[in-house]
Design a protein around this motif. Structure first.
Motif, PDB file in Angstrom:
ATOM      1  N   PHE A  37       0.785  -1.190   0.021  1.00  0.00           N
ATOM      2  CA  PHE A  37      -0.136  -0.034   0.005  1.00  0.00           C
ATOM      3  C   PHE A  37       0.960   1.353  -0.020  1.00  0.00           C
ATOM      4  CE2 PHE A  37      -3.003   3.106   2.121  1.00  0.00           C
ATOM      5  CZ  PHE A  37      -3.779   3.145   1.071  1.00  0.00           C
ATOM      6  N   GLU A  38       1.740   1.334   0.733  1.00  0.00           N
ATOM      7  CA  GLU A  38       2.743   2.304   0.899  1.00  0.00           C
ATOM      8  C   GLU A  38       3.599   2.744  -0.590  1.00  0.00           C
ATOM      9  OE1 GLU A  38       5.276   1.388   4.103  1.00  0.00           O
ATOM     10  OE2 GLU A  38       3.976   2.430   5.533  1.00  0.00           O
ATOM     11  N   GLN A  39       3.880   1.412  -1.203  1.00  0.00           N
ATOM     12  CA  GLN A  39       4.448   1.619  -2.447  1.00  0.00           C
ATOM     13  C   GLN A  39       3.595   2.072  -3.418  1.00  0.00           C
ATOM     14  OE1 GLN A  39       7.776   0.880  -3.618  1.00  0.00           O
ATOM     15  NE2 GLN A  39       7.079   1.983  -5.456  1.00  0.00           N
ATOM     16  N   LEU A  40       2.423   1.709  -3.556  1.00  0.00           N
ATOM     17  CA  LEU A  40       1.332   2.443  -4.327  1.00  0.00           C
ATOM     18  C   LEU A  40       0.900   3.752  -4.148  1.00  0.00           C
ATOM     19  CD1 LEU A  40      -1.180   1.460  -6.527  1.00  0.00           C
ATOM     20  CD2 LEU A  40      -2.473   1.063  -4.592  1.00  0.00           C
ATOM     21  N   ASN A  41       1.256   4.102  -2.799  1.00  0.00           N
ATOM     22  CA  ASN A  41       1.032   5.545  -2.541  1.00  0.00           C
ATOM     23  C   ASN A  41       2.243   6.554  -3.168  1.00  0.00           C
ATOM     24  OD1 ASN A  41      -1.599   5.747  -1.394  1.00  0.00           O
ATOM     25  ND2 ASN A  41      -0.376   5.309   0.710  1.00  0.00           N
ATOM     26  N   ARG A  42       3.429   5.820  -3.166  1.00  0.00           N
ATOM     27  CA  ARG A  42       4.616   6.307  -3.808  1.00  0.00           C
ATOM     28  C   ARG A  42       4.513   6.815  -5.309  1.00  0.00           C
ATOM     29  NH1 ARG A  42       7.321   3.558   0.340  1.00  0.00           N
ATOM     30  NH2 ARG A  42       7.809   2.016  -1.018  1.00  0.00           N
ATOM     31  N   TRP A  43       4.030   5.460  -5.839  1.00  0.00           N
ATOM     32  CA  TRP A  43       3.639   5.490  -7.387  1.00  0.00           C
ATOM     33  C   TRP A  43       2.904   6.624  -7.618  1.00  0.00           C
ATOM     34  CZ3 TRP A  43       3.268  -0.438  -7.682  1.00  0.00           C
ATOM     35  CH2 TRP A  43       4.748  -0.922  -7.782  1.00  0.00           C
ATOM     36  N   PHE A  44       1.677   6.732  -7.006  1.00  0.00           N
ATOM     37  CA  PHE A  44       0.662   7.800  -7.085  1.00  0.00           C
ATOM     38  C   PHE A  44       1.180   9.113  -7.100  1.00  0.00           C
ATOM     39  CE2 PHE A  44      -2.945  10.243  -5.594  1.00  0.00           C
ATOM     40  CZ  PHE A  44      -3.799  10.276  -6.693  1.00  0.00           C
ATOM     41  N   GLU A  45       1.929   9.336  -6.138  1.00  0.00           N
ATOM     42  CA  GLU A  45       2.438  10.731  -5.797  1.00  0.00           C
ATOM     43  C   GLU A  45       3.301  10.895  -6.948  1.00  0.00           C
ATOM     44  OE1 GLU A  45       5.210  13.146  -2.630  1.00  0.00           O
ATOM     45  OE2 GLU A  45       3.940  11.520  -2.008  1.00  0.00           O
ATOM     46  N   ILE A  46       4.160  10.183  -7.336  1.00  0.00           N
ATOM     47  CA  ILE A  46       5.151  10.368  -8.576  1.00  0.00           C
ATOM     48  C   ILE A  46       4.562  10.656  -9.894  1.00  0.00           C
ATOM     49  CG2 ILE A  46       6.972   9.231 -10.056  1.00  0.00           C
ATOM     50  CD1 ILE A  46       7.977   7.729  -7.537  1.00  0.00           C
TER      51      ILE A  46
END
Length: 94
Positions: A37-46
């Motif tokens: 979930f944290e990785q998905l949030n990072r990708w979304f922010e990028i």
């Protein structure tokens, strides 16, 4: 960028976002780990902050859900007005 090239990128972005949304839903339903979930949030922010255009999303109560850096830059908004929950009226008054 030629239109054909632009359409190819748009199509790929659409597919990638669709995949990301499914992963997000799975995370919300407890089918994904916190790390995923944290990785998905990072990708979304990028993805948000690498868009060439400003983007913002508001809920039914006209409160900011999300915006990218380009949106903040276009309107010269202070960071305090680009936080989730900020009323649209406050942004417009600025």
């Amino acid at each position: 960028m030629p239109i054909e090239e632009s359409n190819k990128h748009s199509s790929r972005l659409s597919v990638d976002l669709s995949h990301s949304l499914r992963a997000f839903e799975a995370a919300q339903n407890g089918k994904r780990s916190k790390k995923e979930f944290e990785q998905l949030n990072r990708w979304f922010e990028i993805a948000l902050n690498n868009m060439g255009r400003g983007l913002s999303m508001f809920d039914a109560d006209q409160r900011l859900i999300v915006c990218n850096k380009r949106y903040r830059d276009i309107f010269s908004l202070p960071e305090s007005l680009t936080q989730p929950g900020t009323p649209f009226a406050e942004i417009v008054r600025y």
